[in-house]
Design a protein around this motif. Sequence first.
Motif, PDB file in Angstrom:
ATOM      1  N   VAL A  36     -11.450  13.982  24.085  1.00 11.23           N
ATOM      2  CA  VAL A  36     -10.179  13.882  24.812  1.00 11.23           C
ATOM      3  C   VAL A  36     -10.418  13.415  26.245  1.00 11.23           C
ATOM      4  CG1 VAL A  36      -8.253  15.240  25.730  1.00 11.23           C
ATOM      5  CG2 VAL A  36      -8.992  15.554  23.366  1.00 11.23           C
ATOM      6  N   VAL A  37     -11.419  13.960  26.902  1.00 15.86           N
ATOM      7  CA  VAL A  37     -11.723  13.569  28.284  1.00 15.86           C
ATOM      8  C   VAL A  37     -12.120  12.103  28.344  1.00 15.86           C
ATOM      9  CG1 VAL A  37     -13.355  13.916  30.185  1.00 15.86           C
ATOM     10  CG2 VAL A  37     -12.321  15.878  29.068  1.00 15.86           C
ATOM     11  N   VAL A  38     -12.938  11.641  27.417  1.00 21.61           N
ATOM     12  CA  VAL A  38     -13.351  10.232  27.403  1.00 21.61           C
ATOM     13  C   VAL A  38     -12.145   9.330  27.176  1.00 21.61           C
ATOM     14  CG1 VAL A  38     -14.676   8.530  26.089  1.00 21.61           C
ATOM     15  CG2 VAL A  38     -15.731  10.687  26.751  1.00 21.61           C
ATOM     16  N   ALA A  39     -11.271   9.699  26.255  1.00 19.62           N
ATOM     17  CA  ALA A  39     -10.088   8.875  25.980  1.00 19.62           C
ATOM     18  C   ALA A  39      -9.175   8.795  27.198  1.00 19.62           C
ATOM     19  CB  ALA A  39      -9.330   9.437  24.783  1.00 19.62           C
ATOM     20  N   VAL A  40      -8.952   9.915  27.870  1.00 19.78           N
ATOM     21  CA  VAL A  40      -8.082   9.926  29.049  1.00 19.78           C
ATOM     22  C   VAL A  40      -8.693   9.098  30.166  1.00 19.78           C
ATOM     23  CG1 VAL A  40      -7.153  11.415  30.879  1.00 19.78           C
ATOM     24  CG2 VAL A  40      -6.956  12.091  28.483  1.00 19.78           C
ATOM     25  N   ARG A  41      -9.989   9.249  30.411  1.00 20.79           N
ATOM     26  CA  ARG A  41     -10.638   8.489  31.486  1.00 20.79           C
ATOM     27  C   ARG A  41     -10.634   6.992  31.195  1.00 20.79           C
ATOM     28  NH1 ARG A  41     -10.609   9.326  36.145  1.00 20.79           N
ATOM     29  NH2 ARG A  41     -12.452   8.061  36.420  1.00 20.79           N
ATOM     30  N   ARG A  42     -10.815   6.607  29.931  1.00 22.54           N
ATOM     31  CA  ARG A  42     -10.769   5.178  29.576  1.00 22.54           C
ATOM     32  C   ARG A  42      -9.382   4.606  29.833  1.00 22.54           C
ATOM     33  NH1 ARG A  42     -14.433   4.357  24.122  1.00 22.54           N
ATOM     34  NH2 ARG A  42     -16.424   4.739  25.145  1.00 22.54           N
ATOM     35  N   ARG A  43      -8.349   5.378  29.501  1.00 22.53           N
ATOM     36  CA  ARG A  43      -6.988   4.907  29.775  1.00 22.53           C
ATOM     37  C   ARG A  43      -6.746   4.775  31.274  1.00 22.53           C
ATOM     38  NH1 ARG A  43      -2.736   7.836  25.654  1.00 22.53           N
ATOM     39  NH2 ARG A  43      -3.636   7.006  23.748  1.00 22.53           N
ATOM     40  N   ALA A  46      -8.658   1.711  32.519  1.00 22.71           N
ATOM     41  CA  ALA A  46      -7.999   0.474  32.087  1.00 22.71           C
ATOM     42  C   ALA A  46      -6.741   0.217  32.910  1.00 22.71           C
ATOM     43  CB  ALA A  46      -7.665   0.548  30.608  1.00 22.71           C
ATOM     44  N   ALA A  47      -5.989   1.273  33.191  1.00 27.33           N
ATOM     45  CA  ALA A  47      -4.783   1.111  34.001  1.00 27.33           C
ATOM     46  C   ALA A  47      -5.137   0.714  35.427  1.00 27.33           C
ATOM     47  CB  ALA A  47      -3.969   2.402  33.996  1.00 27.33           C
ATOM     48  N   ALA A  48      -6.179   1.311  35.978  1.00 29.56           N
ATOM     49  CA  ALA A  48      -6.593   0.967  37.338  1.00 29.56           C
ATOM     50  C   ALA A  48      -7.104  -0.465  37.407  1.00 29.56           C
ATOM     51  CB  ALA A  48      -7.670   1.930  37.813  1.00 29.56           C
ATOM     52  N   GLN A  49      -7.826  -0.879  36.380  1.00 28.51           N
ATOM     53  CA  GLN A  49      -8.340  -2.249  36.366  1.00 28.51           C
ATOM     54  C   GLN A  49      -7.201  -3.256  36.201  1.00 28.51           C
ATOM     55  OE1 GLN A  49     -11.074  -3.079  33.197  1.00 28.51           O
ATOM     56  NE2 GLN A  49     -12.046  -4.729  34.335  1.00 28.51           N
ATOM     57  N   ALA A  50      -6.206  -2.918  35.411  1.00 28.92           N
ATOM     58  CA  ALA A  50      -5.069  -3.815  35.207  1.00 28.92           C
ATOM     59  C   ALA A  50      -4.265  -3.979  36.489  1.00 28.92           C
ATOM     60  CB  ALA A  50      -4.172  -3.283  34.093  1.00 28.92           C
TER      61      ALA A  50
END
Length: 61
Positions: A36-43, A46-50
């Motif tokens: 769950v932590v990995v999934a949240v951090r990836r999102r 990705a949002a910060a990079q976008a």
Amino acid sequence: MAPTLLTVLLHLGALHPAEKGLTLLLAFGPFVVLAVVVAVRRRQDAAAQATSHDPTNPHRD
């Protein structure tokens, strides 16, 4: 003949259903939390990079 540790462990019997649940929770719970932590951090990444590559964003660095 003195019982060995293996003999004692093999004769403890079946676990109570609550003990089985607790054992499964302790065995697999940390991996579920990590996923769950990995999934949240990836999102979040990705949002910060976008938003950082958006040329119309006036607040980009």
